[in-house]
Design a protein around this motif. Structure first.
Motif, mmCIF file in Angstrom:
data_model
loop_
_atom_site.group_PDB
_atom_site.id
_atom_site.type_symbol
_atom_site.label_atom_id
_atom_site.label_comp_id
_atom_site.label_asym_id
_atom_site.label_seq_id
_atom_site.Cartn_x
_atom_site.Cartn_y
_atom_site.Cartn_z
ATOM 1 N N CYS A 1 5.401 -11.282 4.857
ATOM 2 C CA CYS A 1 6.065 -11.668 3.605
ATOM 3 C C CYS A 1 6.128 -10.575 2.542
ATOM 4 N N HIS A 2 5.268 -9.562 2.667
ATOM 5 C CA HIS A 2 5.207 -8.558 1.603
ATOM 6 C C HIS A 2 5.411 -7.131 2.096
ATOM 7 N N GLY A 3 5.755 -6.990 3.369
ATOM 8 C CA GLY A 3 6.086 -5.675 3.898
ATOM 9 C C GLY A 3 4.929 -4.703 3.996
ATOM 10 N N VAL A 4 3.694 -5.229 3.994
ATOM 11 C CA VAL A 4 2.536 -4.356 4.158
ATOM 12 C C VAL A 4 2.619 -3.751 5.555
ATOM 13 N N GLY A 5 2.476 -2.439 5.662
ATOM 14 C CA GLY A 5 2.672 -1.709 6.905
ATOM 15 C C GLY A 5 1.764 -2.100 8.053
ATOM 16 N N PHE A 6 2.086 -1.580 9.212
ATOM 17 C CA PHE A 6 1.331 -1.864 10.424
ATOM 18 C C PHE A 6 0.413 -0.719 10.825
ATOM 19 N N SER A 7 0.605 0.457 10.258
ATOM 20 C CA SER A 7 -0.189 1.619 10.626
ATOM 21 C C SER A 7 -1.563 1.566 9.960
ATOM 22 N N THR A 8 -2.609 1.763 10.766
ATOM 23 C CA THR A 8 -3.959 1.748 10.207
ATOM 24 C C THR A 8 -4.238 3.016 9.396
ATOM 25 N N ARG A 9 -3.416 4.028 9.539
ATOM 26 C CA ARG A 9 -3.585 5.268 8.774
ATOM 27 C C ARG A 9 -2.953 5.161 7.383
ATOM 28 N N GLU A 10 -2.040 4.237 7.241
ATOM 29 C CA GLU A 10 -1.302 4.088 5.994
ATOM 30 C C GLU A 10 -2.209 3.575 4.867
ATOM 31 N N ASP A 11 -2.038 4.132 3.691
ATOM 32 C CA ASP A 11 -2.763 3.670 2.506
ATOM 33 C C ASP A 11 -1.817 2.830 1.653
ATOM 34 N N ILE A 12 -2.359 1.787 1.011
ATOM 35 C CA ILE A 12 -1.563 0.988 0.087
ATOM 36 C C ILE A 12 -2.419 0.644 -1.131
ATOM 37 N N ASN A 13 -1.754 0.261 -2.201
ATOM 38 C CA ASN A 13 -2.444 -0.225 -3.391
ATOM 39 C C ASN A 13 -2.538 -1.738 -3.303
ATOM 40 N N CYS A 14 -3.589 -2.288 -3.851
ATOM 41 C CA CYS A 14 -3.731 -3.733 -3.906
ATOM 42 C C CYS A 14 -2.820 -4.259 -5.015
ATOM 43 N N LEU A 15 -1.959 -5.213 -4.681
ATOM 44 C CA LEU A 15 -1.052 -5.820 -5.653
ATOM 45 C C LEU A 15 -1.439 -7.275 -5.913
ATOM 46 N N TRP A 16 -2.709 -7.608 -5.658
ATOM 47 C CA TRP A 16 -3.182 -8.978 -5.840
ATOM 48 C C TRP A 16 -3.462 -9.229 -7.324
ATOM 49 N N GLY A 17 -2.681 -10.077 -7.928
ATOM 50 C CA GLY A 17 -2.887 -10.444 -9.327
ATOM 51 C C GLY A 17 -3.007 -9.224 -10.216
ATOM 52 N N SER A 18 -4.066 -9.184 -10.973
ATOM 53 C CA SER A 18 -4.294 -8.053 -11.881
ATOM 54 C C SER A 18 -5.445 -7.193 -11.362
ATOM 55 N N CYS A 19 -5.457 -6.945 -10.056
ATOM 56 C CA CYS A 19 -6.524 -6.151 -9.442
ATOM 57 C C CYS A 19 -6.661 -4.814 -10.144
ATOM 58 N N LEU A 20 -7.880 -4.477 -10.460
ATOM 59 C CA LEU A 20 -8.153 -3.216 -11.142
ATOM 60 C C LEU A 20 -8.376 -2.070 -10.168
ATOM 61 N N ARG A 21 -8.352 -2.379 -8.876
ATOM 62 C CA ARG A 21 -8.572 -1.338 -7.881
ATOM 63 C C ARG A 21 -7.237 -0.690 -7.529
ATOM 64 N N ALA A 22 -6.916 0.340 -8.245
ATOM 65 C CA ALA A 22 -5.609 0.977 -8.087
ATOM 66 C C ALA A 22 -5.601 2.057 -7.008
ATOM 67 N N GLU A 23 -6.774 2.522 -6.603
ATOM 68 C CA GLU A 23 -6.770 3.581 -5.595
ATOM 69 C C GLU A 23 -6.301 3.023 -4.255
ATOM 70 N N HIS A 24 -5.925 3.906 -3.393
ATOM 71 C CA HIS A 24 -5.371 3.526 -2.097
ATOM 72 C C HIS A 24 -6.433 2.907 -1.200
ATOM 73 N N LEU A 25 -6.013 1.863 -0.484
ATOM 74 C CA LEU A 25 -6.866 1.195 0.497
ATOM 75 C C LEU A 25 -6.231 1.345 1.871
ATOM 76 N N LYS A 26 -7.034 1.382 2.897
ATOM 77 C CA LYS A 26 -6.532 1.380 4.267
ATOM 78 C C LYS A 26 -6.072 -0.036 4.602
ATOM 79 N N ILE A 27 -5.063 -0.143 5.434
ATOM 80 C CA ILE A 27 -4.527 -1.446 5.833
ATOM 81 C C ILE A 27 -5.642 -2.341 6.375
ATOM 82 N N GLY A 28 -6.519 -1.787 7.189
ATOM 83 C CA GLY A 28 -7.598 -2.574 7.777
ATOM 84 C C GLY A 28 -8.593 -3.110 6.768
#
Length: 146
Positions: free
Chosen positions: A59-86
């Protein structure tokens, strides 16, 4: 609760099917992942890591690659640094307030892997299993086959 008293909520299809055709009840949480307009999704999803990641991918297009980094877009999450998909499902579980419990001694911890490690290292908990402790915003969908 009778069917007349039921509250209608938008539940992800796979979770709704499980509750409809299984003898097991389903615990769901409202997705707060923000879309491109900074609006929360609102669909109710299962609280397992598999359910969370599946929903984020579908539903949100979060990638399938375990190497890919993404930001958490959950509500007002303060954790802006990149997280691994896993790591995303475990991170989202903290937003949901989901905790894990050792069935042997009842010890509750914030992460499932920590309880698994506890079970391996605690002689009194051999054979115990990890049980999910629902978060405060959990909703219960009662199975039709109870």
């Amino acid at each position: 609760m009778s069917p007349r008293d039921a509250i209608i909520i938008d539940v992800e299809t796979s979770t709704a099917v499980k509750a409809r055709y299984s003898a097991a009840d389903a615990i769901v949480y409202r997705c707060a992942w923000n879309n491109e307009h900074s609006q929360a999704c609102g669909i109710f999803i299962g609280g397992t890591h598999k359910n969370i990641l599946s929903h984020l991918r579908r539903c949100h297009g979060v990638g399938f690659s375990t190497r890919e980094d993404i930001n958490c877009l959950w509500g007002s999450c303060l954790r802006a640094e990149h997280l691994k998909i896993g790591s995303i499902p475990r991170h989202v579980a903290t937003h949901l307030g989901i905790r894990s419990k050792c069935s042997g001694c009842g010890r509750v911890m914030s992460r499932e892997d920590a309880v698994q490690d506890h079970i391996k290292k605690s002689p009194g908990c051999v054979g115990a299993i990890v049980e999910m402790v629902p978060g405060p915003e959990a909703r219960l969908i009662v199975s039709a086959h109870r």
